[in-house]
Design an enzyme around this catalytic site. Structure first.
Site, mmCIF file in Angstrom:
data_model
loop_
_atom_site.group_PDB
_atom_site.id
_atom_site.type_symbol
_atom_site.label_atom_id
_atom_site.label_comp_id
_atom_site.label_asym_id
_atom_site.label_seq_id
_atom_site.Cartn_x
_atom_site.Cartn_y
_atom_site.Cartn_z
ATOM 1 N N CYS A 344 5.881 12.699 9.533
ATOM 2 C CA CYS A 344 5.467 14.290 8.889
ATOM 3 C C CYS A 344 4.422 14.123 8.228
ATOM 4 O O CYS A 344 4.138 13.506 6.939
ATOM 5 C CB CYS A 344 6.961 14.349 7.931
ATOM 6 N N CYS A 347 4.388 15.614 4.507
ATOM 7 C CA CYS A 347 5.295 14.914 3.348
ATOM 8 C C CYS A 347 4.396 13.546 2.992
ATOM 9 O O CYS A 347 4.281 13.245 1.824
ATOM 10 C CB CYS A 347 6.694 14.430 4.065
ATOM 11 N N ASP A 348 3.934 12.913 4.018
ATOM 12 C CA ASP A 348 3.428 11.375 3.754
ATOM 13 C C ASP A 348 1.829 11.402 3.802
ATOM 14 O O ASP A 348 1.273 10.462 3.199
ATOM 15 C CB ASP A 348 3.954 10.716 4.906
#
Length: 528
Positions: A344, A347-348
């Site tokens: 992702c 997200c990361d």
């Protein structure tokens, strides 16, 4: 920091509060402390049932920018370390309202399971404020804490606690620790937490079995666009409908930019997921969220066995479980998930600011990931297995215009390598010629498409070699009374709008089947 419009909305939300809620802030000094105090005071000013106080009596608050929630003077076990803005703002507001007595939106069986936990559990959830998956985990654990005094949980903003992030070598969020040990990281949602709790204590399944539902007309497995569409169409027919879903929205929830849902010019996955749930809530649908189906037993009355141990008896089943990220299957991928391997970018991505990363996959998801990351990282290298990129031309043109995006086509990823437990390079091979390269980098984002979530129906319905459930033009599977729709099936073109149409089609087909059952029963009565 909080707009007047939001404060006005909060004032309305707090009118139904039953208990007084206090934000207890740890004493001390921190550069962000005044900002936190203003943030909390702005919220507390909307209701006389809210208050902010500074104290050092809660021993486990880790920092002067940490605070706990008390309800009528009783510790709820909920902590926040950092300023829960961004995607986590809703986590704070929900915790505040739920602590005050607002009903928890959890299945009764799941509530019973959590309430039965007897050991002391302290969770730490490391998040990024830009992570749209993290709130689901934070919110689930907050509810667990409210259900059971043996459970406590702390949201920790990784951006403000870099020393802990570095010490624990965290490279992805959400990262969940239980009693100071890694519990789950990487691609985590609430259903994963439930699964891991059941693995830790299988006896909890006995507590999770709530009062048995009456015989259902339709049981839908999956809560994405196809599943929600099927649920709404079935409920509008006046049928008894139950949905089992690990999360509402499914893969859609991981998609940030949606611009091809006809009549909706632009939206995001989280927004669309919320809209799907709001629409479904207008109808009488029994929702069992954060749970998965272990297996389905066939018969004139089918049995759907949940991961919690509960059994649902139903006349028909609609499978709408969608798909999950496809894995590369190369050495180093599984070993370093959360330590340089990610799925992702939203997200990361922030963990790789100023670093070199790779994106595996040249389809729409891969090129979109590269474009998202290009604004954060030092450089992005895209690897595509085929001789040409599969992404839409508009996306390819954007990627090719970026100075820090390099694209390699017709190459095969061979291995993801690490140094001291963290990704340090990727080995790839030119398919035309066989020359092997080793590219130093810090992270690898895998975006090579999806694999259907159909393992639980192996031996129940026919699947093709890709694992897709084989269906006909009416969404009928090889098993009588079992239908399937959306990305888990053989239907071509995996698109949100197509899944919605397939969900409605599956529902109408199931309804047609139920009518034939009624006709058969009527004929049998006449003969008798």
């Amino acid at each position: 920091m909080i707009t007047n419009e939001i404060l006005t909305a909060l004032k309305g939300y707090t009118e139904q509060m039953k208990k007084n809620v206090t934000f207890v802030v740890q004493t001390g000094e921190h550069t962000k402390r005044n900002e936190l105090l203003k943030f909390l005071n702005d919220i507390s000013n909307v209701s006389d049932k809210l208050d902010v106080k500074e104290s050092d009596h809660i021993a486990d608050l880790r920092s002067p920018i940490s605070f706990a929630l008390e309800a009528d003077g009783v510790d709820t076990g909920i902590r926040f370390s950092g300023i829960p803005g961004g995607h986590e703002f809703n986590s704070l507001i929900l915790a505040m309202l739920q602590a005050s007595g607002t009903e928890l939106k959890l299945d009764d069986g799941l509530k019973a399971m959590v309430a039965a936990i007897e050991e002391k559990l302290h969770f730490e959830v490391f998040i990024s404020l830009s992570c749209h998956n993290c709130p689901e985990v934070v919110q689930a654990l907050n509810q667990f804490a409210l259900l059971n005094p043996n459970i406590s949980t702390e949201m920790i903003d990784g951006g403000l606690f870099q020393d802990i992030i570095k010490d624990r070598e965290i490279q992805g969020v959400p990262s969940v620790y239980l009693n100071s040990n890694v519990f789950a990281n990487g691609k985590v949602d609430a259903s994963v937490l439930v699964e891991k709790l059941l693995e830790r204590n299988p006896n909890l399944a006995n507590a999770a079995v709530s009062e048995e539902l009456p015989l259902q007309d339709v049981t839908i497995v999956g809560g994405g666009p196809a599943g929600v569409s099927a649920a709404i169409y079935s409920a509008r027919k006046g049928l008894a409908v139950t949905m089992i879903a690990d999360r509402i929205g499914g893969q859609v929830k991981d998609t940030m930019d949606i611009e091809n849902l006809i009549s909706v010019i632009k939206t995001t996955g989280p927004e669309l997921s919320g809209a799907l749930l709001a629409h479904m809530n207008q109808y009488d649908v029994t929702l069992k969220e954060h749970l998965k189906v272990d297996r389905i037993e066939q018969g004139s009355v089918k049995k759907v066995i949940l991961s919690s141990g509960e059994v649902i008896k139903t006349k028909t089943v609609i499978i709408a479980t969608g798909a999950k990220w496809r894995e590369l299957g190369v050495p180093g991928e599984k070993e370093y998930i959360g330590n340089g391997v990610a799925y992702c970018p939203h997200c990361d991505g922030p963990f790789y600011k100023g670093k070199d990363v790779a994106v595996i996959g040249g389809g729409n998801s891969g090129i979109e990931a590269a474009l998202d990351l290009a604004g954060i990282v030092k450089s992005v290298t895209v690897f595509e297995f085929m001789p040409e990129l599969k992404a839409d031309k508009v996306l390819v043109d954007k990627a090719e215009s970026k100075d820090n995006i390099t694209i390699h086509k017709n190459v095969a990823t061979k291995e993801i390598k690490a140094t001291n437990g963290k990704v340090s390079s990727i080995e790839f091979e030119e398919r035309d010629g066989g020359k092997v390269h080793d590219l130093p980098l810090d992270g690898v984002f895998v975006q090579i498409g999806l694999v259907p979530n159909s393992q639980f129906v192996e031996g129940v319905v026919e699947r093709n070699r890709f694992g897709e459930i084989i269906i006909d033009e009416k969404c009928q599977t090889s098993a009588d009374g079992i239908y399937a729709c959306g990305d888990v099936t053989t239907v071509p073109y995996k698109q949100i709008i197509i899944s919605m149409g397939e969900g409605s089609k599956a529902s109408l087909s199931a309804f047609e089947y139920l009518l034939t059952l009624e006709d058969d029963e009527d004929n049998q009565e006449l003969v008798a």
